[in-house]
Design a protein around this motif. Structure first.
Motif, mmCIF file in Angstrom:
data_model
loop_
_atom_site.group_PDB
_atom_site.id
_atom_site.type_symbol
_atom_site.label_atom_id
_atom_site.label_comp_id
_atom_site.label_asym_id
_atom_site.label_seq_id
_atom_site.Cartn_x
_atom_site.Cartn_y
_atom_site.Cartn_z
ATOM 1 N N UNK A 162 0.792 -1.227 0.000
ATOM 2 C CA UNK A 162 0.000 0.000 0.000
ATOM 3 C C UNK A 162 0.821 1.273 0.000
ATOM 4 N N UNK A 163 2.024 1.235 0.581
ATOM 5 C CA UNK A 163 2.817 2.454 0.724
ATOM 6 C C UNK A 163 3.892 2.498 -0.360
ATOM 7 N N UNK A 164 3.834 3.477 -1.270
ATOM 8 C CA UNK A 164 4.859 3.565 -2.315
ATOM 9 C C UNK A 164 6.183 4.067 -1.742
ATOM 10 N N UNK A 165 7.267 3.435 -2.172
ATOM 11 C CA UNK A 165 8.611 3.818 -1.733
ATOM 12 C C UNK A 165 9.437 4.120 -2.976
ATOM 13 N N UNK A 166 10.101 5.261 -2.978
ATOM 14 C CA UNK A 166 10.954 5.604 -4.104
ATOM 15 C C UNK A 166 12.223 4.764 -4.061
ATOM 16 N N UNK A 167 12.484 4.024 -5.129
ATOM 17 C CA UNK A 167 13.736 3.263 -5.169
ATOM 18 C C UNK A 167 14.914 4.179 -5.485
ATOM 19 N N UNK A 168 14.647 5.317 -6.118
ATOM 20 C CA UNK A 168 15.710 6.281 -6.420
ATOM 21 C C UNK A 168 16.252 6.912 -5.135
ATOM 22 N N UNK A 169 15.352 7.210 -4.189
ATOM 23 C CA UNK A 169 15.755 7.900 -2.966
ATOM 24 C C UNK A 169 15.617 7.033 -1.717
ATOM 25 N N UNK A 170 15.146 5.790 -1.883
ATOM 26 C CA UNK A 170 15.000 4.859 -0.764
ATOM 27 C C UNK A 170 14.228 5.508 0.381
ATOM 28 N N UNK A 171 13.065 6.060 0.044
ATOM 29 C CA UNK A 171 12.278 6.799 1.026
ATOM 30 C C UNK A 171 10.802 6.642 0.674
ATOM 31 N N UNK A 172 9.929 6.429 1.681
ATOM 32 C CA UNK A 172 8.493 6.315 1.392
ATOM 33 C C UNK A 172 7.889 7.668 1.044
ATOM 34 N N UNK A 173 6.793 7.630 0.308
ATOM 35 C CA UNK A 173 6.121 8.859 -0.096
ATOM 36 C C UNK A 173 5.282 9.467 1.021
ATOM 37 N N UNK A 174 4.848 8.657 1.937
ATOM 38 C CA UNK A 174 4.116 9.189 3.084
ATOM 39 C C UNK A 174 4.329 8.278 4.278
ATOM 40 N N UNK A 175 3.898 8.746 5.429
ATOM 41 C CA UNK A 175 4.130 8.041 6.682
ATOM 42 C C UNK A 175 3.620 6.605 6.627
ATOM 43 N N UNK A 176 4.440 5.696 7.123
ATOM 44 C CA UNK A 176 4.027 4.302 7.195
ATOM 45 C C UNK A 176 2.954 4.112 8.254
ATOM 46 N N UNK A 177 2.819 5.077 9.168
ATOM 47 C CA UNK A 177 1.837 4.977 10.245
ATOM 48 C C UNK A 177 0.482 5.533 9.813
ATOM 49 N N UNK A 178 0.463 6.791 9.380
ATOM 50 C CA UNK A 178 -0.784 7.418 8.969
ATOM 51 C C UNK A 178 -0.459 8.635 8.120
ATOM 52 N N UNK A 179 -0.420 8.445 6.818
ATOM 53 C CA UNK A 179 -0.016 9.523 5.919
ATOM 54 C C UNK A 179 -0.923 10.732 5.976
ATOM 55 N N UNK A 180 -2.229 10.500 6.114
ATOM 56 C CA UNK A 180 -3.172 11.613 6.156
ATOM 57 C C UNK A 180 -2.981 12.442 7.427
ATOM 58 N N UNK A 181 -2.819 11.768 8.550
ATOM 59 C CA UNK A 181 -2.602 12.486 9.809
ATOM 60 C C UNK A 181 -1.286 13.254 9.774
ATOM 61 N N UNK A 182 -0.266 12.661 9.139
ATOM 62 C CA UNK A 182 1.019 13.341 9.038
ATOM 63 C C UNK A 182 0.908 14.608 8.195
ATOM 64 N N UNK A 183 0.241 14.517 7.052
ATOM 65 C CA UNK A 183 0.054 15.695 6.207
ATOM 66 C C UNK A 183 -0.684 16.791 6.956
ATOM 67 N N UNK A 184 -1.733 16.412 7.661
ATOM 68 C CA UNK A 184 -2.512 17.396 8.411
ATOM 69 C C UNK A 184 -1.660 18.055 9.486
#
Length: 224
Positions: free
Chosen positions: A14-36
């Motif tokens: 479910x969580x996309x991770x950039x292989x170029x930067x080895x980093x997830x696109x949003x929080x593995x815990x709760x991306x919506x809460x993190x953005x807010x």
């Protein structure tokens, strides 16, 4: 477009991770809460929403920040379109964007509109209901070519340790030059060199408690 397209792998399906930067696109815990927490609360939004309000962003990614802000704009009863300008170096495919945003069913009505417009044109020229524009390319080159002064910035590039180019002094100086007096910026990172670069760009910088497992984040305000 191949060398400029996002390369992904999926964590927990479910969580996309950039292989170029080895980093997830949003929080593995709760991306919506993190953005807010990071980008809306960090910029004192929606309290500052007003007609003509302009948000700019480094790192469009999945579009989650745009969708979260758009929903908050509508929920606040704003009747004019939100202005949102984002800079993205490696756009993901519409199929990957759709898959990533399935994690946030509360945003589904907005996500469907975004993905449809994105599939047609990554600049989002066909997206209705919001004055959104994505500038694809190296922000170190493209931001300097723009003529706007944002009221708030979402600084959401990949980790400074993995993607230092999006946090360098020259680029953050351009962020400062493209920020209105008393405009703000927020980011999940509290890296010392990022805070220093923001300060050198004309911001008053503050380190505050971060989201989830992150101890600190950074908020900033442009001098009047």
């Amino acid at each position: 477009m191949s060398d400029q397209q996002a390369n992904l792998e999926w964590r927990d399906g479910a969580v996309p991770v950039s292989t170029r930067f080895d980093d997830p696109y949003f929080s593995l815990e709760n991306g919506l809460a993190e953005t807010t927490y990071v980008f809306l609360d960090g910029n004192d939004l929606p309290n500052r929403f007003a007609a003509g309000f302009h948000i700019a962003e480094l790192g469009f990614g999945t579009g989650l920040n745009l969708l979260t802000t758009w929903a908050a704009w509508d929920a606040a009863g704003m009747t004019s379109p939100l202005r949102f300008t984002s800079f993205e170096g490696f756009p993901m495919s519409a199929e990957d964007m759709s898959r990533a945003l399935e994690s946030f069913p509360v945003l589904k009505p907005y996500a469907e509109r975004l993905v449809e417009a994105w599939a047609k044109d990554t600049s989002l020229s066909t997206l209705e209901g919001i004055e959104a524009r994505v500038v694809v390319g190296d922000a170190r080159e493209t931001l300097a070519q723009q003529e706007f002064a944002a009221d708030a910035w979402f600084l959401d590039g990949f980790s400074p340790a993995k993607n230092p180019e999006l946090w360098d002094a020259d680029l953050l100086r351009q962020v400062g030059l493209h920020t209105a007096p008393n405009g703000t910026a927020a980011t999940y990172t509290a890296a010392g060199f990022v805070r220093q670069n923001l300060q050198d760009a004309g911001f008053e910088v503050e380190r505050i408690a971060g989201f989830g497992r992150k101890r600190h984040m950074t908020i900033a305000r442009k001098a009047p």
